[in-house]
Each structure stands twice: as structure tokens, then as C-alpha cells.
Design a protein around this motif. Structure first.
Motif, short mmCIF file in Angstrom:
data_model
loop_
_atom_site.label_atom_id
_atom_site.label_comp_id
_atom_site.label_asym_id
_atom_site.label_seq_id
_atom_site.Cartn_x
_atom_site.Cartn_y
_atom_site.Cartn_z
N ASP A 1 7.73 2.58 -9.59
CA ASP A 1 9.20 2.63 -9.62
C ASP A 1 9.77 2.63 -8.21
OD1 ASP A 1 9.37 2.60 -12.30
OD2 ASP A 1 9.55 4.79 -12.56
N CYS A 2 9.10 3.38 -7.35
CA CYS A 2 9.57 3.49 -5.97
C CYS A 2 9.59 2.11 -5.30
CB CYS A 2 8.62 4.45 -5.22
SG CYS A 2 9.15 4.86 -3.58
N LYS A 3 8.52 1.34 -5.52
CA LYS A 3 8.44 0.02 -4.88
C LYS A 3 9.40 -0.98 -5.54
CE LYS A 3 3.78 -0.11 -5.00
NZ LYS A 3 2.42 -0.59 -4.73
N ARG A 4 9.62 -0.79 -6.84
CA ARG A 4 10.57 -1.66 -7.55
C ARG A 4 11.96 -1.47 -6.94
NH1 ARG A 4 9.09 -0.10 -12.68
NH2 ARG A 4 7.14 -1.23 -12.49
N ILE B 1 0.86 -1.20 0.00
CA ILE B 1 0.00 0.00 0.00
C ILE B 1 0.89 1.25 0.00
CG2 ILE B 1 -1.77 1.27 1.31
CD1 ILE B 1 -2.92 -1.34 0.59
N THR B 2 0.45 2.24 -0.75
CA THR B 2 1.21 3.50 -0.80
C THR B 2 0.33 4.64 -0.28
OG1 THR B 2 0.55 3.92 -3.07
CG2 THR B 2 2.58 2.66 -2.77
N ASP B 3 0.54 5.84 -0.81
CA ASP B 3 -0.31 6.98 -0.43
C ASP B 3 -1.62 6.87 -1.22
OD1 ASP B 3 -1.55 9.40 -0.17
OD2 ASP B 3 0.13 10.61 -0.90
N ARG B 4 -2.71 6.53 -0.51
CA ARG B 4 -3.98 6.22 -1.21
C ARG B 4 -4.56 7.44 -1.93
NH1 ARG B 4 -6.33 1.17 1.21
NH2 ARG B 4 -5.08 0.71 3.04
N SER B 5 -4.14 8.64 -1.53
CA SER B 5 -4.73 9.84 -2.16
C SER B 5 -4.05 10.16 -3.50
CB SER B 5 -4.60 11.04 -1.21
OG SER B 5 -3.24 11.38 -1.07
N ARG B 6 -3.00 9.44 -3.82
CA ARG B 6 -2.25 9.75 -5.03
C ARG B 6 -2.84 9.00 -6.24
NH1 ARG B 6 4.07 8.87 -6.00
NH2 ARG B 6 4.44 10.83 -7.07
N MET B 7 -3.29 9.74 -7.23
CA MET B 7 -3.95 9.10 -8.37
C MET B 7 -2.99 8.88 -9.54
SD MET B 7 -6.76 8.78 -6.97
CE MET B 7 -7.94 8.21 -8.16
N ASN C 1 1.95 9.67 4.67
CA ASN C 1 0.68 8.94 4.54
C ASN C 1 0.83 7.69 3.67
OD1 ASN C 1 -0.51 10.96 5.95
ND2 ASN C 1 -1.31 12.05 4.15
N CYS C 2 2.03 7.42 3.27
CA CYS C 2 2.29 6.23 2.45
C CYS C 2 2.34 5.06 3.43
CB CYS C 2 3.62 6.41 1.71
SG CYS C 2 4.08 4.98 0.76
N GLU C 3 1.24 4.30 3.46
CA GLU C 3 1.00 3.40 4.59
C GLU C 3 2.03 2.29 4.77
OE1 GLU C 3 -3.12 2.14 4.92
OE2 GLU C 3 -3.68 4.00 3.93
N VAL C 4 2.62 1.84 3.69
CA VAL C 4 3.58 0.74 3.83
C VAL C 4 4.93 1.08 3.22
CG1 VAL C 4 4.04 -1.69 3.28
CG2 VAL C 4 1.72 -0.96 3.86
N ALA C 5 4.93 1.44 1.93
CA ALA C 5 6.21 1.57 1.21
C ALA C 5 7.18 2.53 1.89
CB ALA C 5 5.95 1.98 -0.24
N PHE C 6 6.71 3.70 2.27
CA PHE C 6 7.67 4.65 2.86
C PHE C 6 8.14 4.17 4.25
CE2 PHE C 6 9.02 8.75 4.83
CZ PHE C 6 10.08 8.99 3.97
N LEU D 1 8.04 13.60 -8.46
CA LEU D 1 9.07 13.17 -9.42
C LEU D 1 9.29 11.66 -9.40
CD1 LEU D 1 11.70 15.97 -8.60
CD2 LEU D 1 10.16 15.86 -10.57
N ARG D 2 8.51 10.97 -8.61
CA ARG D 2 8.74 9.54 -8.43
C ARG D 2 7.41 8.81 -8.45
NH1 ARG D 2 12.01 5.96 -4.97
NH2 ARG D 2 13.72 7.29 -5.57
N GLY D 3 7.25 7.87 -9.35
CA GLY D 3 6.01 7.09 -9.40
C GLY D 3 6.07 5.98 -8.36
FE1 SF4 Z 1 5.08 5.97 -1.20
FE2 SF4 Z 1 7.14 6.00 -2.87
FE3 SF4 Z 1 4.64 6.32 -3.77
FE4 SF4 Z 1 5.80 8.23 -2.36
S1 SF4 Z 1 6.46 7.47 -4.37
S2 SF4 Z 1 3.70 7.47 -2.09
S3 SF4 Z 1 7.02 7.03 -0.91
S4 SF4 Z 1 5.49 4.48 -2.82
#
Ligand code: SF4
Length: 333
Positions: free
Chosen positions: A274-277, A225-231, A241-246, A269-271
């Protein structure tokens, strides 16, 4: 004389990153400072899995393999299997005789176990006599080696209270100071949530196992799970608010990496994919030496068996001494 520690893990099979961060890492450190007895609790596993024993032996082996791969050293710590030290069962009988029923009923340890059982088997699940006795058996595990310290997380301190009560009761009844009251040894390990943001657990299917391959780890990471508000990938994100990845980044990444992830996320600047990869790669790098060592033990099962048998024999030598003293104190034949 070093203080003596006893701690066990249920034989649940292959362990996950939550076990590594919350328990094993700490044990690897403690083995250098204390006299350590680490056991795989197969009797405790039976309290709730008495009817599912097909993999019991393999589950024990898998726990030991994970321990060895992570750095628990059988030349320093005594590694044993609970059921291979039958003296614990005899001590459990003596302690059961003197433990009031209401102590067991109010014990948080039993309440936790009953909750797990209800989750797995439904509201009508029956609590067995063996499960009722779980807190006393846990006390027997600790008292069998007259441990002075028990490594626990802050939420588990209450779990060893019953052991301290039983120690005092035994010493009072038999007018002795034979058993020592074990103190909680608090660990400050990182807690990690599961990939869905809930508590990490094998049965919730939200875990990454120590033994998972790089491919499986990378694939599982993508479901975090990431930031749920990010579309969209270029929307500004909210790392807090990034529930798991961050949260994982903060555990597994270095300071510099965390700073970059935070900054790029906030600027869009980061999808997330890619971030989770990238995060999957960081986790794989960290666990690569552990997994390599794990493969070695998997390919050498006789070596693992030998460690288990020798460790259990070593534990029995100490257990026999203590049990003989206990029998004398009680006045057994
Ligand atoms: Fe989380 Fe990374 Fe997505 Fe930011 S870019 S919301 S830290 S997964």
C-alpha cells in the motif's frame, strides 16, 4: 555581464528521475541566473557506442524533449547538439596537440568512462583512441564558449580539473589570457537511488523514466526495495532501513506525508505494498504536468527539430568567433 555556463548530457535517450533531480532541475534554475549553453553530447556517446548508432538521432531528440518538458527554455538557454557545432572538433584538435598524454591517462573522467565500457563489454574491452581523448574533448566543449562556471555534483569536481590545466597551459604557451579558468558550480540536488537500491541507470533497468506512463511508474514502484527485515504487513517497520521506498518518500512527499508514513510504518499500521502504491501516485502527480508537456513535443517533432537547429546555429555563431580568435592566437594560416 552574466557568468557563462556550459554543460552537456550524453545522448542516452529518454532520461530518468535521477537525471531530473540531479541535473535538470538545477539547470532550469540556473538558466535564469547565467548565460547558459546546454548541449547533447552525441560525440561523447560515440566514444563507447560507436558500433550501436541505430537510435543515435532519436536518443538526441529524446534528451531534448525531456529538457523542454522539464522547463529548460530555448528562449533563454542555448540548446544545441555537439556534432552540429563542428568548431568544437577543430578546437579539440588544437587542445589535443598541447595536452600531455599522462594528463589524459590520470583523468578521473576517462577512468569512469573506461569502467562503464568494461561493465558493458567485459574485461577485455578495448579503449578507443576517441575514448582516450574524452577529457580533451570535454575541455573543448567548455572552452569553445569560454565558460566561466560548470555545474557539477561534489563527486565531479575533479572532472573539470583537466580543463583548468589545459586552459593554463594554452594561455602559458601562447602568452595570452584568452581562456578563462572555469570554476565548479556545486549543486546541492537530491541524489536518488534506483529501485533496487543501486545507482539509478538505464542499463541497470532500475530506473523510472520521466516519460514513463502512470501505469508503468506505478508498476515499477511496486518493485522498489523496502525494509528487508519486515516479513508481515503489520510488523513494525524501520523506515530508516527501508532502502528505497522511504528514501523516495523523503524526496517526493511533503513534510506531513513523510511524518505520517514514518509513524504508521513504525507502528505496523502500513503495509509495504500500500505504501508503494501511494508513493507511485505521489510521483505520478508530480510528473503529470511534465509528462503532458512531453507528449506535446513528441506530437510536434518539427518543433523540436527547429529548436535543435536554431540553438545549434546560435551556438555556432559564438563558436566561430572564439575559434577565429584561437586560430589567430596560435598563428594558423
Ligand atoms: Fe518502507 Fe513504507 Fe514499507 Fe515502511 S511501510 S518499510 S516506509 S515501504
Amino acid at each position: 555581464m552574466k557568468d557563462r555556463i556550459v554543460t552537456g548530457m550524453r545522448s542516452t535517450g529518454k532520461l530518468h528521475l535521477g537525471h531530473y533531480l540531479g541535473v535538470i532541475q538545477n539547470l532550469v534554475k540556473l538558466q535564469k541566473e547565467y548565460e547558459c549553453f546546454f548541449f547533447v553530447a552525441d560525440w561523447h556517446a560515440l566514444t563507447t557506442k560507436y558500433d550501436k548508432t541505430e537510435n543515435l538521432k532519436q536518443d538526441v531528440t529524446d534528451v531534448v524533449i525531456d529538457w523542454l518538458a522539464c522547463g529548460i527554455d530555448p528562449d533563454i538557454a542555448t540548446i544545441y547538439v555537439q556534432s552540429l557545432v563542428p568548431e568544437i572538433a577543430e578546437l579539440n584538435v588544437y587542445l589535443s596537440m598541447l595536452t600531455p598524454q599522462n594528463w589524459v591517462e590520470r583523468d578521473p573522467c576517462l577512468k569512469d568512462m573506461a569502467k562503464i565500457l568494461r561493465t558493458k563489454q567485459g574485461a577485455n574491452s578495448q579503449i578507443s583512441y576517441g575514448l582516450m581523448g574524452y577529457p580533451v574533448l570535454m575541455s573543448a566543449d567548455i572552452m569553445m564558449f569560454n565558460a566561466t562556471a560548470i555545474p557539477v555534483g561534489i563527486d565531479q569536481v575533479a572532472h573539470i580539473e583537466i580543463t583548468r590545466d589545459i586552459v593554463r597551459r594554452f594561455n602559458n604557451i601562447y602568452k595570452t589570457d584568452f581562456f578563462k579558468e572555469p570554476k565548479p558550480l556545486l549543486n546541492n540536488c537530491s541524489l536518488i537511488c534506483g529501485l533496487d537500491g543501486n545507482k539509478m541507470g538505464k542499463s541497470f533497468q532500475n530506473d523510472i523514466k520521466i516519460s514513463d506512463t502512470e501505469e508503468v511508474t506505478a508498476k515499477k514502484m511496486m518493485s522498489a526495495i523496502t525494509d528487508r527485515s519486515r516479513m508481515h504487513k503489520d510488523d513494525p517497520g524501520h523506515p530508516e532501513n527501508c532502502e528505497v521506498a522511504f528514501k523516495y518518500w523523503k524526496i517526493f512527499g511533503n513534510e506531513e506525508q513523510v511524518k505520517i508514513v514514518k509513524c504508521e510504518c513504525e507502528k505496523g499500521l502500513r503495509g509495504c505494498a500500500d505504501c508503494k502504491r501511494q508513493l507511485g501516485k505521489v510521483i505520478n502527480e508530480k510528473f503529470s504536468p511534465i509528462r503532458e508537456k512531453r507528449r506535446y513535443y513528441e506530437e510536434h517533432p518539427q518543433e523540436v527539430d527547429k529548436i535543435i537547429i536554431q540553438g545549434s546555429e546560435k551556438a555556432r555563431v559564438e563558436a566561430r568567433k572564439i575559434l577565429s580568435d584561437v586560430r589567430n592566437i596560435i598563428g594558423m594560416y
